[in-house]
Design an enzyme around this catalytic site. Structure first.
Site, PDB file in Angstrom:
ATOM      1  N   LYS B 100       6.890   1.030  -1.578  1.00  0.00           N
ATOM      2  CA  LYS B 100       5.531   0.492  -1.541  1.00  0.00           C
ATOM      3  C   LYS B 100       4.716   1.361  -2.475  1.00  0.00           C
ATOM      4  CE  LYS B 100       1.245   0.295   0.954  1.00  0.00           C
ATOM      5  NZ  LYS B 100       0.457   0.378   2.195  1.00  0.00           N
ATOM      6  N   GLY B 161      -7.796   1.000   6.263  1.00  0.00           N
ATOM      7  CA  GLY B 161      -8.328   1.598   7.490  1.00  0.00           C
ATOM      8  C   GLY B 161      -9.713   1.130   7.879  1.00  0.00           C
ATOM      9  N   ALA B 187      -3.656  -4.040   4.099  1.00  0.00           N
ATOM     10  CA  ALA B 187      -4.871  -3.255   4.384  1.00  0.00           C
ATOM     11  C   ALA B 187      -6.081  -4.126   4.680  1.00  0.00           C
ATOM     12  CB  ALA B 187      -5.217  -2.302   3.251  1.00  0.00           C
ATOM     13  N   GLY B 188      -6.887  -3.649   5.596  1.00  0.00           N
ATOM     14  CA  GLY B 188      -8.164  -4.280   5.913  1.00  0.00           C
ATOM     15  C   GLY B 188      -8.192  -5.053   7.214  1.00  0.00           C
ATOM     16  N   ASN B 209      -1.511  -0.898   9.403  1.00  0.00           N
ATOM     17  CA  ASN B 209      -1.209   0.334  10.120  1.00  0.00           C
ATOM     18  C   ASN B 209      -2.317   0.647  11.131  1.00  0.00           C
ATOM     19  OD1 ASN B 209      -0.517   2.885  11.019  1.00  0.00           O
ATOM     20  ND2 ASN B 209      -0.231   3.767   9.023  1.00  0.00           N
ATOM     21  N   THR B 210      -3.527   0.939  10.609  1.00  0.00           N
ATOM     22  CA  THR B 210      -4.613   1.391  11.475  1.00  0.00           C
ATOM     23  C   THR B 210      -4.980   0.390  12.563  1.00  0.00           C
ATOM     24  OG1 THR B 210      -5.438   2.583   9.561  1.00  0.00           O
ATOM     25  CG2 THR B 210      -6.920   2.415  11.443  1.00  0.00           C
TER      26      THR B 210
END
Lengths: 66, 259
Positions: B100, B161, B187-188, B209-210
């Site tokens: 990645k 994040g 992301a987001g 992830n977050t």
């Protein structure tokens, strides 16, 4: 002898093979990658690669990330 | 629908949800969240081994690599050189030639440096890597990445994040239309509906992830994301109704009592 390991000075007995260096640091060879003087080593080369005085060694592994 | 597999390069995945391994309250919670998510690909970061404190548990003790494909990232790299070096180290530390690819351009937004990203993609593809670049939600950049040999393109939905959800849905839609490789919104995502929305827009997968690791109950959120991604995918394939300005009755207008 003095080497630079992951950016910090380290005093280790040597010259020493990468395999022996990892062993002395209690690092599992199967889970790391090693860069020796900016050359990334294949795992098969750990035994034959000798770390000398003044050498630069980077040992990396996987940590949590996204 | 049973055969709706997710293919990237030469690999087939069961799930269209890809999740991270960072920022969980503990490795044990992470392992449970992974299980609940149904994902079969997880991202990891490549970092120096902590020499002074060897007591730390190894991340890989908590990842079932027989079920999970491990995708190393180049997070934290700010130049093409750094990213290429980190990708090569990740390849030696891991079991595959996948990466990645992140080349960050700015500390506060973590937005990608797209010029360096294209350059790093080109270099790594030449070295035989399967490159999944994290990119801006810009169709032109995505096209350049694809031309450089990227195996998928991974436009951001919002800053890493941030949990803001998909900020530019139309771009995601256009990127899907333009791309011949899988599009993964990376992301987001803040909550389940964001992931569903990304899939409804046509994304082939979602990486997060977050949103999971930072939730009050990461295991429950992981499970919700499993359904969210699946729901969005099914809705996309099912074909939604067109939007209309006014009502259309669902019940018959004939046979009303008293008329």
């Amino acid at each position: 002898m003095n080497i630079t390991l992951n950016g910090d000075p380290l005093d280790v007995p040597g010259p020493v093979s990468v395999t022996a260096l990892l062993e002395s640091l209690a690092i599992d060879v199967r889970r790391v990658a090693v860069e020796h003087n900016l050359v990334i080593l294949k795992r098969a080369a750990f035994d034959a690669t000798i770390v000398h005085e003044g050498d630069n060694v980077e040992i990396v592994n996987f940590v949590g990330g996204g | 629908m049973a055969s709706d597999h997710f293919v990237i390069a030469d690999r087939t995945f069961q799930s269209r949800l890809i999740i991270g391994t960072g920022k969980y309250p503990s490795n044990a919670v992470m392992a449970k969240a992974h299980e609940a998510s149904g994902a079969d690909m997880v991202t990891v970061a490549v970092r120096r081994v902590n020499i002074s404190d060897r007591s730390k548990e190894s991340l890989l003790d908590y990842i079932d690599t027989s079920k999970m494909f491990v995708l190393p990232n180049t997070a934290g790299c700010y130049t093409a050189d750094e990213a290429v070096r980190t990708a090569r180290l990740g390849r030696e530390a891991g079991l595959s030639n996948w990466v990645k690819l992140e080349v960050i351009g700015d500390e506060r937004t973590l937005f990608p440096d797209n010029e360096a990203l294209v350059e790093a993609t080109r270099i790594l593809v030449r070295e035989g890597f399967v490159v999944l670049p994290y990119t801006s939600d810009d169709p032109i950049v995505c096209r350049k990445l694809e031309d450089a040999g990227a195996a998928a393109v991974m436009p951001l939905g919002a800053p890493i994040g941030s949990g803001l959800g998909i900020q530019n849905p139309n771009n995601i839609r256009i990127i899907r239309e333009f791309s011949r490789v899988p599009v993964i919104v990376d992301a987001g995502v803040g909550t389940a509906s964001d992931a569903t929305f990304a899939m409804e827009l046509g994304a082939d997968g979602v990486l997060m992830n977050t949103a999971i690791a930072g939730a009050q109950d990461p295991v429950a959120m992981a499970e919700s994301m499993k359904y969210a991604v699946r729901a969005g995918r099914l809705a996309r394939l099912a074909g939604r109704i067109p939007r209309k300005m006014y009502a259309t009755a669902s019940s018959p207008v004939e046979g009303l009592v008293g008329r």
